[in-house]
Scaffold this active site. Structure first.
Site, PDB file in Angstrom:
ATOM      1  CE1 TYR A 114      15.466   2.084  43.491  1.00 12.09           C
ATOM      2  CE2 TYR A 114      16.091   2.228  41.877  1.00 12.09           C
ATOM      3  CZ  TYR A 114      16.229   2.839  43.296  1.00 12.09           C
ATOM      4  OH  TYR A 114      16.323   3.559  43.378  1.00 12.09           O
ATOM      5  CE  LYS A 140      13.638   5.491  43.400  1.00 13.41           C
ATOM      6  NZ  LYS A 140      13.172   6.667  44.058  1.00 13.41           N
ATOM      7  CG  ASP A 182       3.994   2.445  54.979  1.00  6.71           C
ATOM      8  OD1 ASP A 182       4.672   2.625  54.331  1.00  6.71           O
ATOM      9  OD2 ASP A 182       3.845   1.339  55.860  1.00  6.71           O
ATOM     10  CB  VAL A 232      23.891   7.918  46.924  1.00  8.79           C
ATOM     11  CG1 VAL A 232      24.087   8.506  48.422  1.00  8.79           C
ATOM     12  CG2 VAL A 232      23.454   8.705  45.757  1.00  8.79           C
TER      13      VAL A 232
HETATM   14  P1  NDP Z   1      18.192   4.470  52.476  1.00 14.93           P
HETATM   15  O1  NDP Z   1      17.599   3.281  52.498  1.00 14.93           O
HETATM   16  O2  NDP Z   1      18.972   5.039  53.421  1.00 14.93           O
HETATM   17  O3  NDP Z   1      16.834   5.854  53.232  1.00 14.93           O
HETATM   18  C1  NDP Z   1      15.445   5.062  52.494  1.00 14.93           C
HETATM   19  C2  NDP Z   1      14.804   6.456  53.258  1.00 14.93           C
HETATM   20  O4  NDP Z   1      12.946   5.708  52.615  1.00 14.93           O
HETATM   21  C3  NDP Z   1      14.209   5.502  54.746  1.00 14.93           C
HETATM   22  O5  NDP Z   1      14.251   7.020  55.545  1.00 14.93           O
HETATM   23  C4  NDP Z   1      12.910   5.096  54.837  1.00 14.93           C
HETATM   24  O6  NDP Z   1      12.779   5.140  55.974  1.00 14.93           O
HETATM   25  C5  NDP Z   1      11.744   5.527  54.036  1.00 14.93           C
HETATM   26  N1  NDP Z   1      11.050   4.583  53.126  1.00 14.93           N
HETATM   27  C6  NDP Z   1      11.779   2.908  52.217  1.00 14.93           C
HETATM   28  N2  NDP Z   1      10.066   2.856  52.730  1.00 14.93           N
HETATM   29  C7  NDP Z   1       9.524   3.799  53.086  1.00 14.93           C
HETATM   30  C8  NDP Z   1       7.720   3.587  53.673  1.00 14.93           C
HETATM   31  N3  NDP Z   1       6.815   2.804  53.058  1.00 14.93           N
HETATM   32  N4  NDP Z   1       7.463   4.750  53.869  1.00 14.93           N
HETATM   33  C9  NDP Z   1       7.676   5.878  54.345  1.00 14.93           C
HETATM   34  N5  NDP Z   1       9.166   6.590  54.355  1.00 14.93           N
HETATM   35  C10 NDP Z   1      10.331   5.307  53.795  1.00 14.93           C
HETATM   36  O7  NDP Z   1      18.528   4.750  50.575  1.00 14.93           O
HETATM   37  P2  NDP Z   1      18.692   6.087  50.089  1.00 14.93           P
HETATM   38  O8  NDP Z   1      18.776   7.438  51.051  1.00 14.93           O
HETATM   39  O9  NDP Z   1      19.599   6.010  48.666  1.00 14.93           O
HETATM   40  O10 NDP Z   1      16.939   6.276  49.516  1.00 14.93           O
HETATM   41  C11 NDP Z   1      16.055   8.016  49.267  1.00 14.93           C
HETATM   42  C12 NDP Z   1      15.857   7.930  47.635  1.00 14.93           C
HETATM   43  O11 NDP Z   1      17.261   7.676  46.676  1.00 14.93           O
HETATM   44  C13 NDP Z   1      14.701   6.518  47.655  1.00 14.93           C
HETATM   45  O12 NDP Z   1      13.582   7.085  46.140  1.00 14.93           O
HETATM   46  C14 NDP Z   1      16.258   5.590  46.128  1.00 14.93           C
HETATM   47  O13 NDP Z   1      15.397   5.120  45.376  1.00 14.93           O
HETATM   48  C15 NDP Z   1      16.401   7.202  45.496  1.00 14.93           C
HETATM   49  N6  NDP Z   1      17.995   6.978  45.240  1.00 14.93           N
HETATM   50  C16 NDP Z   1      18.826   6.129  46.536  1.00 14.93           C
HETATM   51  C17 NDP Z   1      20.418   6.082  45.228  1.00 14.93           C
HETATM   52  C18 NDP Z   1      21.112   5.452  45.909  1.00 14.93           C
HETATM   53  O14 NDP Z   1      22.496   4.795  45.158  1.00 14.93           O
HETATM   54  N7  NDP Z   1      21.435   5.410  47.529  1.00 14.93           N
HETATM   55  C19 NDP Z   1      20.108   6.503  43.676  1.00 14.93           C
HETATM   56  C20 NDP Z   1      19.658   6.560  43.514  1.00 14.93           C
HETATM   57  C21 NDP Z   1      18.333   7.228  43.832  1.00 14.93           C
HETATM   58  P3  NDP Z   1      11.953   3.773  57.011  1.00 14.93           P
HETATM   59  O15 NDP Z   1      12.833   2.914  57.373  1.00 14.93           O
HETATM   60  O16 NDP Z   1      12.079   4.847  58.739  1.00 14.93           O
HETATM   61  O17 NDP Z   1      10.560   4.119  56.692  1.00 14.93           O
HETATM   62  C1  8X3 Z   2      19.810   3.527  43.052  1.00 18.83           C
HETATM   63  C2  8X3 Z   2      20.602   3.426  41.643  1.00 18.83           C
HETATM   64  O1  8X3 Z   2      20.952   2.186  39.379  1.00 18.83           O
HETATM   65  O2  8X3 Z   2      21.858   1.216  42.554  1.00 18.83           O
HETATM   66  O3  8X3 Z   2      18.814   4.660  41.890  1.00 18.83           O
HETATM   67  O4  8X3 Z   2      19.324   1.241  40.980  1.00 18.83           O
HETATM   68  S1  8X3 Z   2      20.683   2.039  41.344  1.00 18.83           S
END
Ligand code: NDP
Ligand code: 8X3
Length: 265
Positions: free
Chosen positions: A165, A169, A69, A198
């Site tokens: 959020y 970021k 974590d 995404v």
């Molecule tokens: P998901 O929710 O699919 O994946 C998030 C991952 O982060 C999971 O594997 C989760 O694992 C892990 N996570 C969350 N909290 C913790 C914690 N406290 N410790 C360790 N691991 C943690 O989302 P995404 O793949 O979309 O997100 C990945 C990154 O991309 C993030 O930083 C997000 O902000 C960023 N992002 C996403 C976008 C989108 O539109 N999806 C756009 C821009 C950026 P677990 O729960 O098992 O701990």
């Molecule tokens: C995720 C993109 O714009 O949905 O980082 O917050 S947005």
């Protein structure tokens, strides 16, 4: 693939979405002589991913799933020391773990959501970086290794209902930019990858598990897949040593800003 040979890659948040795809993409790109340390809170998902990688590419990629974590500062501090010795020589850190919670606006934003987002996205990412950087800095020429931070369009442009959020970021972006400047005398590459929309578990987490609300986010759109972002991440890590893809912003074709999306129908 040659450029990844013999390397150890550490990915946070590898149990889902972009982190999971990134693990697979590294394995497919370099199916021989690669080590992947996959971390997240959900250990079962990490073990399943390890098995999937084994099945797809065979034993040339060694995978170590580790429950971590990133918001637990003590766990992050003890992380490297608890790794088996032969896994400690990390070359690439992908700081991907992160999350969004809620769409509340001030003054209604839940204290717990504020704390969890900052503890994970900001303090967690900073603590991970500080835990791994000493490994990089022991290498020649002032240090070597890649730090790939996953920020977001939300770090460049804030939107209503996303203040915490977006602030988290933007903090990642500032930290990343400072770090690149602090490490200028080393060979450490500091890389920011900023995705737009995404489709992952991201929106399901945002709406506290409500899948229909999450689906509405992508209605009429063709969002990026996590594989699209994984390709960019692996691209940055496989450039020649002197090339730093410092900053990338990746949109799906229908998106032009955090809030400007073209929806069909
Ligand atoms: P998901 O929710 O699919 O994946 C998030 C991952 O982060 C999971 O594997 C989760 O694992 C892990 N996570 C969350 N909290 C913790 C914690 N406290 N410790 C360790 N691991 C943690 O989302 P995404 O793949 O979309 O997100 C990945 C990154 O991309 C993030 O930083 C997000 O902000 C960023 N992002 C996403 C976008 C989108 O539109 N999806 C756009 C821009 C950026 P677990 O729960 O098992 O701990
Ligand atoms: C995720 C993109 O714009 O949905 O980082 O917050 S947005």
């Amino acid at each position: 693939a040659k450029r990844l040979s013999g390397k150890t890659i550490l990915i946070t948040g590898a149990s889902s979405g972009i982190g999971r795809s990134t693990a697979l993409e590294f394995a497919r790109t370099s199916p021989q002589n690669l080590r992947l340390i996959l971390t997240a809170r959900r250990e079962d998902a990490l073990r399943e991913l390890r098995d999937q990688i084994r099945e797809e590419v065979g034993g040339g990629v060694e995978v170590l799933p580790v429950k971590l974590d990133v918001s637990d500062a003590d766990a992050v501090r003890g992380f490297v020391g608890n790794l088996p010795e032969e896994w400690r020589d990390i070359n690439v850190l992908v700081n991907n773990a992160g999350l969004v919670r809620g769409v509340d606006r001030a003054p209604e934003i839940k204290e717990d959501d504020i704390n969890v987002m900052f503890a994970t996205n900001v303090t967690g990412l900073i603590n991970m970086t500080q835990a791994i950087l000493p490994i990089f800095l022991k290498r020649p020429e002032g240090g070597q290794g890649d730090i790939i931070n996953i920020s977001s369009i939300a770090g460049r442009e804030s939107y209503p209902g996303g203040s915490i959020y977006c602030a988290s970021k933007a903090a990642v972006k500032s930290f990343t930019d400072s770090l690149r400047k602090e490490l200028i005398a080393s060979r450490v590459r500091v890389i920011s990858v900023d995705p737009g929309q995404v489709e992952t578990e991201f929106s399901v987490v945002r709406f506290y598990g409500d899948k229909s609300k999450a689906d509405a986010v992508y209605a009429g759109c063709t969002p990026l897949t996590p594989d699209d972002i994984a390709e960019v991440i692996v691209f940055t890590a496989t450039r020649p040593e002197n090339v730093v893809v410092a900053d990338s912003l990746i949109f799906p074709n229908h998106q032009a800003s955090a809030t400007i999306m073209h929806r069909k129908g």
